[in-house]
Scaffold this active site. Structure first.
Site, PDB file in Angstrom:
ATOM      1  N   ALA A   1       7.777 -16.233  -5.334  1.00 26.64           N
ATOM      2  CA  ALA A   1       8.211 -15.330  -6.058  1.00 26.64           C
ATOM      3  C   ALA A   1       9.930 -14.883  -5.593  1.00 26.64           C
TER       4      ALA A   1
ATOM      5  N   GLU B   1       9.718  -7.626  -3.493  1.00 25.31           N
ATOM      6  CA  GLU B   1       9.790  -8.660  -2.793  1.00 25.31           C
ATOM      7  C   GLU B   1      10.592  -8.930  -1.582  1.00 25.31           C
TER       8      GLU B   1
ATOM      9  N   ASN C   1       7.249 -16.357  -0.725  1.00 24.33           N
ATOM     10  CA  ASN C   1       8.526 -17.263  -0.639  1.00 24.33           C
ATOM     11  C   ASN C   1       8.604 -17.724  -2.243  1.00 24.33           C
TER      12      ASN C   1
ATOM     13  N   GLN D   1      45.288  -6.548 -16.451  1.00 24.55           N
ATOM     14  CA  GLN D   1      44.925  -7.376 -15.096  1.00 24.55           C
ATOM     15  C   GLN D   1      43.684  -6.529 -14.459  1.00 24.55           C
TER      16      GLN D   1
ATOM     17  N   GLU E   1       0.991  -1.085   0.004  1.00 23.59           N
ATOM     18  CA  GLU E   1       0.129   0.102  -0.102  1.00 23.59           C
ATOM     19  C   GLU E   1       1.082   1.027   0.075  1.00 23.59           C
TER      20      GLU E   1
HETATM   21  P1  TGC Z   1       5.663 -11.855  11.576  1.00 24.37           P
HETATM   22  O1  TGC Z   1       5.258 -11.817  12.633  1.00 24.37           O
HETATM   23  O2  TGC Z   1       7.224 -12.028  11.281  1.00 24.37           O
HETATM   24  O3  TGC Z   1       4.932 -12.843  10.470  1.00 24.37           O
HETATM   25  C1  TGC Z   1       3.551 -13.236  10.503  1.00 24.37           C
HETATM   26  C2  TGC Z   1       3.495 -14.454  10.510  1.00 24.37           C
HETATM   27  O4  TGC Z   1       4.147 -15.153   9.132  1.00 24.37           O
HETATM   28  C3  TGC Z   1       5.061 -16.089   9.266  1.00 24.37           C
HETATM   29  N1  TGC Z   1       6.065 -15.740   8.538  1.00 24.37           N
HETATM   30  C4  TGC Z   1       6.178 -16.297   7.379  1.00 24.37           C
HETATM   31  N2  TGC Z   1       5.633 -17.259   6.805  1.00 24.37           N
HETATM   32  C5  TGC Z   1       5.942 -17.643   5.578  1.00 24.37           C
HETATM   33  N3  TGC Z   1       6.780 -17.186   4.773  1.00 24.37           N
HETATM   34  C6  TGC Z   1       7.543 -16.365   5.362  1.00 24.37           C
HETATM   35  N4  TGC Z   1       8.428 -15.668   4.454  1.00 24.37           N
HETATM   36  C7  TGC Z   1       7.119 -15.856   6.487  1.00 24.37           C
HETATM   37  N5  TGC Z   1       7.776 -14.739   7.229  1.00 24.37           N
HETATM   38  C8  TGC Z   1       7.139 -14.857   8.407  1.00 24.37           C
HETATM   39  C9  TGC Z   1       5.517 -15.885  10.844  1.00 24.37           C
HETATM   40  O5  TGC Z   1       6.081 -16.821  11.471  1.00 24.37           O
HETATM   41  C10 TGC Z   1       4.327 -15.654  11.499  1.00 24.37           C
HETATM   42  O6  TGC Z   1       3.616 -16.566  11.704  1.00 24.37           O
HETATM   43  P2  TGC Z   1       2.604 -16.818  12.704  1.00 24.37           P
HETATM   44  O7  TGC Z   1       2.159 -18.334  12.484  1.00 24.37           O
HETATM   45  O8  TGC Z   1       3.149 -16.628  13.940  1.00 24.37           O
HETATM   46  O9  TGC Z   1       1.578 -16.000  12.662  1.00 24.37           O
HETATM   47  O10 TGC Z   1       5.305 -10.670  10.606  1.00 24.37           O
HETATM   48  P3  TGC Z   1       5.830  -9.075  10.445  1.00 24.37           P
HETATM   49  O11 TGC Z   1       4.478  -8.050  10.546  1.00 24.37           O
HETATM   50  O12 TGC Z   1       6.748  -8.883  11.739  1.00 24.37           O
HETATM   51  O13 TGC Z   1       6.519  -8.799   9.149  1.00 24.37           O
HETATM   52  C11 TGC Z   1       7.487  -9.737   8.833  1.00 24.37           C
HETATM   53  C12 TGC Z   1       8.421  -9.391   7.739  1.00 24.37           C
HETATM   54  C13 TGC Z   1       8.834  -7.791   7.770  1.00 24.37           C
HETATM   55  C14 TGC Z   1       9.462 -10.294   7.208  1.00 24.37           C
HETATM   56  C15 TGC Z   1       7.363  -9.349   6.462  1.00 24.37           C
HETATM   57  O14 TGC Z   1       6.315  -8.323   6.508  1.00 24.37           O
HETATM   58  C16 TGC Z   1       8.051  -8.963   5.018  1.00 24.37           C
HETATM   59  O15 TGC Z   1       8.625  -9.971   4.547  1.00 24.37           O
HETATM   60  N6  TGC Z   1       8.288  -7.578   4.517  1.00 24.37           N
HETATM   61  C17 TGC Z   1       8.499  -7.372   3.080  1.00 24.37           C
HETATM   62  C18 TGC Z   1       7.281  -7.085   2.231  1.00 24.37           C
HETATM   63  C19 TGC Z   1       7.484  -7.754   0.940  1.00 24.37           C
HETATM   64  O16 TGC Z   1       8.371  -8.335   0.658  1.00 24.37           O
HETATM   65  N7  TGC Z   1       6.544  -7.181  -0.011  1.00 24.37           N
HETATM   66  C20 TGC Z   1       6.485  -7.696  -1.473  1.00 24.37           C
HETATM   67  C21 TGC Z   1       5.228  -7.400  -1.977  1.00 24.37           C
HETATM   68  S1  TGC Z   1       4.775  -8.239  -3.446  1.00 24.37           S
HETATM   69  C22 TGC Z   1       6.005  -7.672  -4.517  1.00 24.37           C
HETATM   70  O17 TGC Z   1       6.876  -7.132  -4.364  1.00 24.37           O
HETATM   71  C23 TGC Z   1       6.000  -8.224  -5.757  1.00 24.37           C
HETATM   72  S2  TGC Z   1       7.207  -7.899  -7.033  1.00 24.37           S
HETATM   73  C24 TGC Z   1       6.577  -8.778  -8.082  1.00 24.37           C
HETATM   74  C25 TGC Z   1       7.342  -8.732  -9.374  1.00 24.37           C
HETATM   75  O18 TGC Z   1       7.110  -7.902 -10.293  1.00 24.37           O
HETATM   76  O19 TGC Z   1       8.289  -9.818  -9.450  1.00 24.37           O
HETATM   77  P1  FAD Z   2       9.774   1.178   2.573  1.00 19.85           P
HETATM   78  O1  FAD Z   2       9.206  -0.141   3.244  1.00 19.85           O
HETATM   79  O2  FAD Z   2       9.243   2.618   2.718  1.00 19.85           O
HETATM   80  O3  FAD Z   2      11.387   1.344   2.824  1.00 19.85           O
HETATM   81  C1  FAD Z   2      12.101   2.207   2.518  1.00 19.85           C
HETATM   82  C2  FAD Z   2      13.537   2.149   2.927  1.00 19.85           C
HETATM   83  O4  FAD Z   2      13.670   1.729   4.428  1.00 19.85           O
HETATM   84  C3  FAD Z   2      14.184   0.839   2.350  1.00 19.85           C
HETATM   85  O5  FAD Z   2      15.748   0.776   2.096  1.00 19.85           O
HETATM   86  C4  FAD Z   2      14.103  -0.247   3.535  1.00 19.85           C
HETATM   87  O6  FAD Z   2      14.969  -1.351   3.372  1.00 19.85           O
HETATM   88  C5  FAD Z   2      14.261   0.420   4.612  1.00 19.85           C
HETATM   89  N1  FAD Z   2      13.376   0.092   5.751  1.00 19.85           N
HETATM   90  C6  FAD Z   2      12.096  -0.181   5.977  1.00 19.85           C
HETATM   91  N2  FAD Z   2      11.790  -0.808   7.361  1.00 19.85           N
HETATM   92  C7  FAD Z   2      13.201  -0.951   7.875  1.00 19.85           C
HETATM   93  C8  FAD Z   2      13.451  -1.611   9.263  1.00 19.85           C
HETATM   94  N3  FAD Z   2      12.475  -2.081  10.007  1.00 19.85           N
HETATM   95  N4  FAD Z   2      14.690  -1.605   9.241  1.00 19.85           N
HETATM   96  C9  FAD Z   2      15.451  -1.131   8.522  1.00 19.85           C
HETATM   97  N5  FAD Z   2      15.436  -0.629   7.382  1.00 19.85           N
HETATM   98  C10 FAD Z   2      13.972  -0.582   6.924  1.00 19.85           C
HETATM   99  N6  FAD Z   2       4.058  -4.883  -4.395  1.00 19.85           N
HETATM  100  C11 FAD Z   2       2.888  -5.634  -4.441  1.00 19.85           C
HETATM  101  O7  FAD Z   2       2.041  -6.096  -3.387  1.00 19.85           O
HETATM  102  N7  FAD Z   2       2.641  -6.302  -5.572  1.00 19.85           N
HETATM  103  C12 FAD Z   2       3.476  -6.063  -6.684  1.00 19.85           C
HETATM  104  O8  FAD Z   2       3.176  -6.655  -7.912  1.00 19.85           O
HETATM  105  C13 FAD Z   2       4.644  -5.389  -6.776  1.00 19.85           C
HETATM  106  N8  FAD Z   2       5.415  -5.038  -7.477  1.00 19.85           N
HETATM  107  C14 FAD Z   2       6.327  -4.042  -7.598  1.00 19.85           C
HETATM  108  C15 FAD Z   2       6.928  -3.555  -8.915  1.00 19.85           C
HETATM  109  C16 FAD Z   2       7.934  -2.656  -8.593  1.00 19.85           C
HETATM  110  C17 FAD Z   2       8.264  -1.976  -9.751  1.00 19.85           C
HETATM  111  C18 FAD Z   2       8.172  -2.189  -7.512  1.00 19.85           C
HETATM  112  C19 FAD Z   2       9.160  -0.860  -7.411  1.00 19.85           C
HETATM  113  C20 FAD Z   2       7.591  -2.225  -6.072  1.00 19.85           C
HETATM  114  C21 FAD Z   2       6.808  -3.413  -6.373  1.00 19.85           C
HETATM  115  N9  FAD Z   2       5.864  -3.821  -5.345  1.00 19.85           N
HETATM  116  C22 FAD Z   2       4.742  -4.539  -5.433  1.00 19.85           C
HETATM  117  C23 FAD Z   2       6.118  -3.241  -4.082  1.00 19.85           C
HETATM  118  C24 FAD Z   2       7.541  -3.345  -3.332  1.00 19.85           C
HETATM  119  O9  FAD Z   2       7.305  -5.019  -2.804  1.00 19.85           O
HETATM  120  C25 FAD Z   2       7.863  -2.725  -2.122  1.00 19.85           C
HETATM  121  O10 FAD Z   2       8.395  -1.441  -2.862  1.00 19.85           O
HETATM  122  C26 FAD Z   2       8.684  -2.913  -1.380  1.00 19.85           C
HETATM  123  O11 FAD Z   2       8.241  -4.047  -0.391  1.00 19.85           O
HETATM  124  C27 FAD Z   2       9.460  -1.887  -0.325  1.00 19.85           C
HETATM  125  O12 FAD Z   2       8.565  -1.010   0.161  1.00 19.85           O
HETATM  126  P2  FAD Z   2       8.589   0.400   0.168  1.00 19.85           P
HETATM  127  O13 FAD Z   2       8.697   0.776  -1.456  1.00 19.85           O
HETATM  128  O14 FAD Z   2       7.135   1.067   0.846  1.00 19.85           O
HETATM  129  O15 FAD Z   2       9.717   0.889   0.769  1.00 19.85           O
END
Ligand code: TGC
Ligand code: FAD
Length: 408
Positions: A246, A368, A244, A284, A137
């Site tokens: 992706a 991701e 996981n 080199q 969001e």
């Molecule tokens: P936290 O309390 O740590 O976890 C909540 C529950 O989830 C479990 N868990 C997981 N389970 C499966 N896989 C994982 N990777 C997991 N990580 C945690 C955890 O054990 C817990 O389970 P339970 O049973 O106790 O409820 O949650 P938190 O709110 O502290 O957040 C954890 C954190 C920061 C690691 C997580 O929110 C995170 O990974 N943040 C990054 C967000 C992110 O990656 N967003 C991606 C959006 S999609 C995208 O970017 C698509 S790009 C697509 C493209 O174009 O390729």
């Molecule tokens: P923020 O979370 O605001 O982070 C800003 C900076 O602060 C980063 O450097 C981060 O590492 C740092 N930071 C944040 N929290 C902490 C902490 N606790 N400790 C230390 N450092 C911290 N999302 C979807 O849901 N679906 C999609 O299909 C998707 N596609 C995407 C495609 C593109 C091209 C892009 C750019 C993003 C996409 N995303 C998607 C969103 C993407 O997953 C987020 O941009 C990403 O998770 C980071 O969130 P943010 O941009 O809000 O940065």
């Protein structure tokens, strides 16, 4: 015969099955023949090559690890190699397939009802339908657990309100997998294109991932049938399980971008003449950069392969996958930088793919889970201490040490 020879410094191919090599080589040819000739134009025009979706479906690129609905049920390693080849073409291409497979088909297949699976999996596999995944969001990226989008049950419907940002394929999608807060925690919903109250529009001005569509989604009293909730998804854990899948693909994809940069730089260094009539590869300092690249790519291949084998055995943990995503995207970022240096002025023009990969990887480094979020995930795994949200009490804030004065 592919024009890209691959990178195999350590007989990596001997660790792959015939099926895995075949999957990789098939996609390698597709990328050489169909993507490489048009990708710079797509990037320039800020356009995803949607016309190639039917061919991609023909190659079983969507949902390749699923073993039902006529899909091939490939190993996770074969899937990873496919992601590698796609990202060698362009991160936007891999993104499209990642989202369709790992973030849309996976949750519908894993958390969906029989009706949802039967309706959507065949259409998504054939490319007749396109999907997107709405987790992030405007105010909640790294911390999706604090999302504001809500879903309220009202009779036979759910009513969604909120907004999602940075959504890959958002305006292309026929179905959006949307995560929203309910009285019963976070749940997943299937929102179809054209549903009243559901809007999508593209985000423009990206200088990275230009061959990928990135959109905002809006939900204003958007009413969907109760049957559109994913019945087996519950809590933040469910979208994280999708991530996981992706992130695993990206750990291979990053290698693909790194390989293309390395291959381009190696070829260029063997041909570019400066000082005394010898190619720059004889220096080199130039060799040092090429050696760094091939070393890190080779280590990255072994890392991705081990995670893939663990995944095939059902033993991969989410922090293993974080290790792969974090390391291999960093390798890609560094390789792009070094390759750009080695190409000199030619490193900044689109006669070569390097500057495009370099810009793309900036998105991949962030989405991701940012590089640093994966640091913290691995840090939590090895220390047992979560440091995403350090417990700083507001009343203690005034007692905190103040930053030293650094301004002159
Ligand atoms: P936290 O309390 O740590 O976890 C909540 C529950 O989830 C479990 N868990 C997981 N389970 C499966 N896989 C994982 N990777 C997991 N990580 C945690 C955890 O054990 C817990 O389970 P339970 O049973 O106790 O409820 O949650 P938190 O709110 O502290 O957040 C954890 C954190 C920061 C690691 C997580 O929110 C995170 O990974 N943040 C990054 C967000 C992110 O990656 N967003 C991606 C959006 S999609 C995208 O970017 C698509 S790009 C697509 C493209 O174009 O390729
Ligand atoms: P923020 O979370 O605001 O982070 C800003 C900076 O602060 C980063 O450097 C981060 O590492 C740092 N930071 C944040 N929290 C902490 C902490 N606790 N400790 C230390 N450092 C911290 N999302 C979807 O849901 N679906 C999609 O299909 C998707 N596609 C995407 C495609 C593109 C091209 C892009 C750019 C993003 C996409 N995303 C998607 C969103 C993407 O997953 C987020 O941009 C990403 O998770 C980071 O969130 P943010 O941009 O809000 O940065």
């Amino acid at each position: 015969m592919s024009r890209f020879p691959g990178v195999d410094f350590l007989e990596f191919d001997s660790l792959l099955t015939e099926e895995e090599r075949l999957a990789r080589d098939t996609v390698r040819r597709f990328v050489d023949d169909r993507i490489c000739p048009i990708i710079e134009e797509c990037f320039e025009e800020e356009r995803f090559p949607i016309e190639l979706v039917p061919e991609m479906a023909e190659l079983d690129l969507f949902g390749a690890t699923i073993g039902e609905y006529g899909l091939p049920g490939l190993s996770n390693v074969a899937y990873g190699l496919i992601m590698q080849e796609l990202e060698r073409g362009d991160s936007g291409l891999r993104s499209f397939v990642s989202v369709q497979s790992a973030l849309v088909m996976y949750p519908i297949y894993t958390f969906g009802s029989a009706e949802q699976r039967d309706r959507w999996i065949p259409k998504l596999a054939s490319g007749e339908a396109i999907g997107c995944f709405g987790l992030t969001e405007p105010d909640f990226g790294s911390n999706p657990g604090a999302m504001r989008t809500t879903a309220r049950r009202d009779g036979d419907s759910w009513v969604l309100n909120g907004a999602k940002q940075w959504i890959t394929s958002g305006t292309l999608a026929d179905v959006a997998v949307v995560w929203a807060r309910t009285d019963d925690g976070i749940r997943g919903f299937l929102v179809e294109k054209g549903t009243p109250g559901f809007t999508s529009r593209d985000q423009h001005g990206k200088l990275s991932l230009r061959a990928s569509v990135t959109s905002e989604l809006g939900f204003q009293d958007c009413r969907i049938p109760a049957a559109n909730m994913l019945p087996k998804a519950s809590g933040l854990k469910s979208p994280l399980m999708c991530l996981n899948q992706a992130r695993y693909g990206i750990s291979w994809g990053g290698l693909g971008a790194a390989m293309d940069c390395y291959h381009t730089a190696l070829t260029y260094a063997g041909q570019r003449i400066q000082f005394g009539g010898e190619p720059i590869a004889c220096h080199q300092l130039v060799q040092d950069k090429l050696v760094w690249m091939v070393s890190e790519i080779t280590k990255g291949q072994l890392l991705a392969l081990q995670i893939g084998r663990l995944k095939d055995e059902g033993r991969a943990k989410h922090f293993h996958i974080s290790l792969g995503k974090r390391n291999n995207v960093w390798v890609a970022r560094e390789c792009a930088k070094l390759a750009r240096e080695l190409l000199g002025g030619n490193g900044i023009v689109n006669d070569y793919p390097v500057i495009r990969h370099m810009m793309n990887i900036e998105s991949v480094y962030t989405y991701e889970g940012t590089h640093d979020m994966h640091n913290l995930i691995i840090g939590e795994a090895i220390t047992g201490i979560s440091s995403f949200n350090p417990p700083i009490k507001s009343e203690a804030k005034t007692d905190r040490p103040q930053p030293v004065e650094t301004a002159s």
